[in-house]
Design an enzyme around this catalytic site. Structure first.
Site, PDB file in Angstrom:
ATOM      1  N   SER A 124       0.881  -1.228  -0.047  1.00 54.30           N
ATOM      2  CA  SER A 124      -0.166  -0.036  -0.094  1.00 54.30           C
ATOM      3  C   SER A 124       0.860   1.070  -0.191  1.00 54.30           C
ATOM      4  O   SER A 124       2.065   1.266   0.795  1.00 54.30           O
ATOM      5  CB  SER A 124      -0.999   0.063   1.192  1.00 54.30           C
ATOM      6  OG  SER A 124      -1.542   1.209   1.607  1.00 54.30           O
ATOM      7  N   TYR A 149      -2.336  -1.041  11.002  1.00 56.32           N
ATOM      8  CA  TYR A 149      -2.449  -1.726   9.679  1.00 56.32           C
ATOM      9  C   TYR A 149      -1.517  -1.175   8.565  1.00 56.32           C
ATOM     10  O   TYR A 149      -0.918  -2.236   8.215  1.00 56.32           O
ATOM     11  CB  TYR A 149      -3.930  -1.236   8.862  1.00 56.32           C
ATOM     12  CG  TYR A 149      -3.871  -1.366   7.496  1.00 56.32           C
ATOM     13  CD1 TYR A 149      -4.099  -2.588   6.760  1.00 56.32           C
ATOM     14  CD2 TYR A 149      -3.781  -0.072   6.521  1.00 56.32           C
ATOM     15  CE1 TYR A 149      -4.186  -2.991   5.773  1.00 56.32           C
ATOM     16  CE2 TYR A 149      -3.564  -0.461   5.213  1.00 56.32           C
ATOM     17  CZ  TYR A 149      -3.867  -1.816   4.442  1.00 56.32           C
ATOM     18  OH  TYR A 149      -3.778  -1.867   3.347  1.00 56.32           O
ATOM     19  N   LYS A 153       1.934  -3.538   6.531  1.00 55.61           N
ATOM     20  CA  LYS A 153       2.382  -3.691   5.329  1.00 55.61           C
ATOM     21  C   LYS A 153       3.962  -3.347   5.214  1.00 55.61           C
ATOM     22  O   LYS A 153       4.506  -3.860   4.439  1.00 55.61           O
ATOM     23  CB  LYS A 153       1.756  -2.457   4.704  1.00 55.61           C
ATOM     24  CG  LYS A 153       0.093  -2.701   4.243  1.00 55.61           C
ATOM     25  CD  LYS A 153      -0.186  -4.286   3.491  1.00 55.61           C
ATOM     26  CE  LYS A 153      -1.677  -4.428   3.380  1.00 55.61           C
ATOM     27  NZ  LYS A 153      -1.863  -5.726   3.038  1.00 55.61           N
TER      28      LYS A 153
HETATM   29  P1  NAD Z   1     -11.241  -6.992   1.211  1.00 53.14           P
HETATM   30  O1  NAD Z   1     -11.291  -6.926   2.771  1.00 53.14           O
HETATM   31  O2  NAD Z   1     -12.144  -6.772   0.191  1.00 53.14           O
HETATM   32  O3  NAD Z   1     -10.512  -8.411   0.788  1.00 53.14           O
HETATM   33  C1  NAD Z   1      -9.577  -8.827   1.643  1.00 53.14           C
HETATM   34  C2  NAD Z   1     -10.253 -10.432   1.752  1.00 53.14           C
HETATM   35  O4  NAD Z   1      -9.334 -11.246   2.556  1.00 53.14           O
HETATM   36  C3  NAD Z   1     -11.588 -10.631   2.133  1.00 53.14           C
HETATM   37  O5  NAD Z   1     -12.533 -11.362   1.506  1.00 53.14           O
HETATM   38  C4  NAD Z   1     -11.543 -11.121   3.572  1.00 53.14           C
HETATM   39  O6  NAD Z   1     -12.589 -12.129   3.873  1.00 53.14           O
HETATM   40  C5  NAD Z   1     -10.130 -11.963   3.168  1.00 53.14           C
HETATM   41  N1  NAD Z   1      -9.497 -12.525   4.385  1.00 53.14           N
HETATM   42  C6  NAD Z   1      -8.963 -11.512   5.666  1.00 53.14           C
HETATM   43  N2  NAD Z   1      -8.207 -12.300   6.568  1.00 53.14           N
HETATM   44  C7  NAD Z   1      -8.146 -13.420   5.783  1.00 53.14           C
HETATM   45  C8  NAD Z   1      -7.627 -14.828   6.342  1.00 53.14           C
HETATM   46  N3  NAD Z   1      -6.852 -14.770   7.618  1.00 53.14           N
HETATM   47  N4  NAD Z   1      -7.638 -15.939   5.762  1.00 53.14           N
HETATM   48  C9  NAD Z   1      -8.421 -15.970   4.639  1.00 53.14           C
HETATM   49  N5  NAD Z   1      -8.844 -14.769   4.111  1.00 53.14           N
HETATM   50  C10 NAD Z   1      -8.771 -13.361   4.848  1.00 53.14           C
HETATM   51  O7  NAD Z   1      -9.889  -5.946   0.892  1.00 53.14           O
HETATM   52  P2  NAD Z   1      -9.282  -5.448  -0.535  1.00 53.14           P
HETATM   53  O8  NAD Z   1      -9.734  -3.738  -0.552  1.00 53.14           O
HETATM   54  O9  NAD Z   1      -9.704  -5.963  -1.738  1.00 53.14           O
HETATM   55  O10 NAD Z   1      -7.945  -5.579  -0.370  1.00 53.14           O
HETATM   56  C11 NAD Z   1      -7.007  -6.718  -0.653  1.00 53.14           C
HETATM   57  C12 NAD Z   1      -5.495  -6.404  -0.220  1.00 53.14           C
HETATM   58  O11 NAD Z   1      -5.237  -5.043  -0.638  1.00 53.14           O
HETATM   59  C13 NAD Z   1      -5.295  -6.182   1.058  1.00 53.14           C
HETATM   60  O12 NAD Z   1      -4.119  -6.723   1.623  1.00 53.14           O
HETATM   61  C14 NAD Z   1      -5.481  -4.724   1.287  1.00 53.14           C
HETATM   62  O13 NAD Z   1      -4.557  -4.355   2.578  1.00 53.14           O
HETATM   63  C15 NAD Z   1      -4.604  -4.195   0.280  1.00 53.14           C
HETATM   64  N6  NAD Z   1      -5.022  -2.990   0.091  1.00 53.14           N
HETATM   65  C16 NAD Z   1      -6.131  -2.412  -0.228  1.00 53.14           C
HETATM   66  C17 NAD Z   1      -6.335  -1.178  -0.626  1.00 53.14           C
HETATM   67  C18 NAD Z   1      -7.764  -0.539  -0.880  1.00 53.14           C
HETATM   68  O14 NAD Z   1      -7.836   0.761  -0.884  1.00 53.14           O
HETATM   69  N7  NAD Z   1      -8.736  -1.317  -0.860  1.00 53.14           N
HETATM   70  C19 NAD Z   1      -5.334  -0.045  -0.703  1.00 53.14           C
HETATM   71  C20 NAD Z   1      -4.084  -0.818  -0.413  1.00 53.14           C
HETATM   72  C21 NAD Z   1      -3.825  -1.904  -0.374  1.00 53.14           C
HETATM   73  C1  WQD Z   2      -9.844   9.262   0.648  1.00 49.25           C
HETATM   74  C2  WQD Z   2     -10.043  10.835   1.007  1.00 49.25           C
HETATM   75  C3  WQD Z   2     -10.339  11.409   3.105  1.00 49.25           C
HETATM   76  C4  WQD Z   2     -14.592   9.390   3.490  1.00 49.25           C
HETATM   77  C5  WQD Z   2      -7.123   4.502   2.810  1.00 49.25           C
HETATM   78  C6  WQD Z   2      -5.956   3.713   3.575  1.00 49.25           C
HETATM   79  C7  WQD Z   2      -4.924   3.559   2.767  1.00 49.25           C
HETATM   80  C8  WQD Z   2      -5.355   2.676   1.488  1.00 49.25           C
HETATM   81  C9  WQD Z   2      -6.330   2.943   0.851  1.00 49.25           C
HETATM   82  C10 WQD Z   2      -5.155   0.497   2.339  1.00 49.25           C
HETATM   83  C11 WQD Z   2      -9.347  11.073   1.862  1.00 49.25           C
HETATM   84  C12 WQD Z   2     -11.733  11.788   2.291  1.00 49.25           C
HETATM   85  C13 WQD Z   2     -13.227   9.818   3.261  1.00 49.25           C
HETATM   86  C14 WQD Z   2     -15.491  10.258   3.805  1.00 49.25           C
HETATM   87  C15 WQD Z   2     -13.964  12.034   3.095  1.00 49.25           C
HETATM   88  N1  WQD Z   2      -5.840   1.418   2.156  1.00 49.25           N
HETATM   89  N2  WQD Z   2     -13.026  11.117   2.883  1.00 49.25           N
HETATM   90  N3  WQD Z   2     -15.211  11.650   3.729  1.00 49.25           N
HETATM   91  O1  WQD Z   2      -7.416   7.552   3.482  1.00 49.25           O
HETATM   92  O2  WQD Z   2      -6.588   7.871   1.202  1.00 49.25           O
HETATM   93  O3  WQD Z   2      -6.581   5.844   1.965  1.00 49.25           O
HETATM   94  O4  WQD Z   2      -7.476   3.577   1.957  1.00 49.25           O
HETATM   95  O5  WQD Z   2      -3.886   0.088   2.144  1.00 49.25           O
HETATM   96  O6  WQD Z   2      -3.936   2.711   3.378  1.00 49.25           O
HETATM   97  O7  WQD Z   2      -5.508   4.795   4.359  1.00 49.25           O
HETATM   98  O8  WQD Z   2      -8.852   6.461   1.389  1.00 49.25           O
HETATM   99  O9  WQD Z   2     -10.969   6.250   0.853  1.00 49.25           O
HETATM  100  O10 WQD Z   2     -10.668   6.784   3.272  1.00 49.25           O
HETATM  101  O11 WQD Z   2     -10.055   8.684   1.929  1.00 49.25           O
HETATM  102  O12 WQD Z   2     -13.824  13.212   3.101  1.00 49.25           O
HETATM  103  O13 WQD Z   2     -16.435   9.872   4.350  1.00 49.25           O
HETATM  104  O14 WQD Z   2     -11.346  10.899   1.006  1.00 49.25           O
HETATM  105  O15 WQD Z   2     -10.311  12.404   4.069  1.00 49.25           O
HETATM  106  O16 WQD Z   2      -8.808  12.587   1.850  1.00 49.25           O
HETATM  107  P1  WQD Z   2      -7.440   7.051   2.079  1.00 49.25           P
HETATM  108  P2  WQD Z   2     -10.214   6.947   1.824  1.00 49.25           P
END
Ligand code: NAD
Ligand code: WQD
Length: 334
Positions: A124, A149, A153
């Site tokens: 991330s 969290y 990572k």
């Molecule tokens: P998500 O929660 O939709 O998907 C994660 C999945 O992992 C879920 O389906 C959950 O049921 C499963 N899971 C969690 N712990 C588990 C375990 N111990 N064993 C088996 N399954 C398990 O999240 P996402 O948004 O699809 O994110 C996927 C990955 O990407 C995560 O590692 C997250 O940290 C990373 N990521 C997400 C974002 C984002 O903004 N969505 C940004 C950066 C990184």
């Molecule tokens: C985006 C922007 C908020 C909700 C997070 C994690 C990051 C990554 C992605 C996993 C920000 C604003 C949000 C609301 C708002 N995840 N906001 N009103 O915080 O950039 O990133 O998700 O790795 O680690 O920190 O994403 O979608 O929460 O927010 O104004 O109700 O929207 O302040 O500027 P963020 P977000």
């Protein structure tokens, strides 16, 4: 390839499974459904015509993983499974460290037993921490984060890098995602969190669907052109395709490589709200509220390394992201 997709029933994982199947790979999903619904597998089948193999299994369950590796010759894994709610991780740090780290340890141990050497990791942009200037470049120090969290990572990147040092024939691709939004064009897959969403686009979707009253924009006094935070939003299907490119890259390579997956452009919360209104002919109610703790004013990716090493760049527009997000949100839960 036979690709084990942990967290493959989740938001990014499910879109990646669709792309894997469409590209002719076999996807084997391991997900404990802690943050996903079992019907995602049906939806993937509806979209692709192929039902991926699905194991409802906790990745921390090492014997369960052994059974999966015994049943399939796994060529590579894509490790999405993790807990991901930043705020919750501050309140429940042990659960986050336990789940995210132990899953990774169990996978690495079983991979070693079965001779699997390709690991694509969901990292991330949070690993760049609060002190690096943007755009973020991969060579910047990524040893900081502002939540448990985020620290998981940082730590897993470190663990994989140390593992590669000890096993030079192993390949770990550390994909640093920026802000994935949007949904599959079918409207069948998307971001549908339990409870009140923390992230911006799912929240917007619930407001647009009339399930929440209005959006609160967190802060209007940031040092950005319109005072609201800027982020690098990318379409989840572009992100999914990035994983296929990473698999191809890893196939003939060894070592650990961190790669940003973002568009290279920052847009503000207000710009995103306006784009959503325009794409969907809406007038979303919102207020500007106080800042949210821990938010950084602005960051986006330097996207050159992904282009050069993976041959990947984002192709979807902000309009595509907003249209598909609404297409999914209006049917979510039905
Ligand atoms: P998500 O929660 O939709 O998907 C994660 C999945 O992992 C879920 O389906 C959950 O049921 C499963 N899971 C969690 N712990 C588990 C375990 N111990 N064993 C088996 N399954 C398990 O999240 P996402 O948004 O699809 O994110 C996927 C990955 O990407 C995560 O590692 C997250 O940290 C990373 N990521 C997400 C974002 C984002 O903004 N969505 C940004 C950066 C990184
Ligand atoms: C985006 C922007 C908020 C909700 C997070 C994690 C990051 C990554 C992605 C996993 C920000 C604003 C949000 C609301 C708002 N995840 N906001 N009103 O915080 O950039 O990133 O998700 O790795 O680690 O920190 O994403 O979608 O929460 O927010 O104004 O109700 O929207 O302040 O500027 P963020 P977000």
């Amino acid at each position: 390839m036979n690709v084990l997709v942990t967290g493959g029933a989740g938001y990014i994982g499910s879109h990646t499974v669709v792309e894997l199947i469409n590209a002719g790979h076999n996807a084997i999903i391991v997900d404990d459904l802690s943050n996903a619904k079992a019907d995602v597998v049906d939806r993937i089948q509806t979209i692709t015509g192929t039902r991926p193999v699905f194991y409802e299994l906790d990745c921390k369950n090492i014997d369960g993983l052994r059974s999966v590796f015994s049943a399939h010759k796994i060529d590579a894994i894509i490790h999405f499974a993790a807990f991901k709610a930043v705020g919750e991780s501050v309140k429940k740090p042990l659960q986050y460290y336990r789940n995210n780290l132990d899953s990774t340890f169990a996978l690495l141990e079983v991979m070693e037993e079965f001779g699997c050497k390709k690991f694509i990791f969901s990292s991330s942009a949070t690993v760049y921490g609060p002190n690096n200037p943007h755009p973020y470049k991969e060579e910047m120090p990524a040893i900081q984060s502002s939540s448990p969290y985020g620290w998981t990572k940082v730590m897993i990147e470190r663990i994989l890098t140390d593992y590669v040092t000890a096993h030079p024939d192993f390949c770990a691709v550390l994909l640093r995602y920026f802000n994935p939004i949007g949904a599959h064009e079918s409207g069948l897959l998307g971001d549908d969190p339990n409870g009140i969403p923390n992230n911006l686009m799912p929240y917007i979707g619930r407001v647009a669907a009339g399930q929440l009253e209005k959006l609160t924009i967190f802060g209007g006094d940031y040092p950005t052109p319109d005072g609201t935070c800027q982020r690098d939003y990318l379409h989840v299907v572009d992100l999914a395709v990035g994983h296929l490119k990473a698999l191809e890259f890893a196939k003939d390579r060894e070592g650990a490589e961190a790669i940003n997956l973002g568009t290279g452009n920052g847009i503000s919360v207000l710009e995103l709200v306006n784009a959503f209104n325009k794409a969907n002919d809406m007038d979303l109610p919102y207020v500007i509220g106080p800042r949210r703790d821990g938010d950084l004013p602005a960051f986006w990716a330097d996207a050159e390394k992904a282009k050069n090493l993976l041959g990947w760049e984002a192709t979807h527009t902000v309009e595509d992201m907003c249209r598909s997000a609404w297409q999914f949100a209006k049917n979510a839960g039905k």
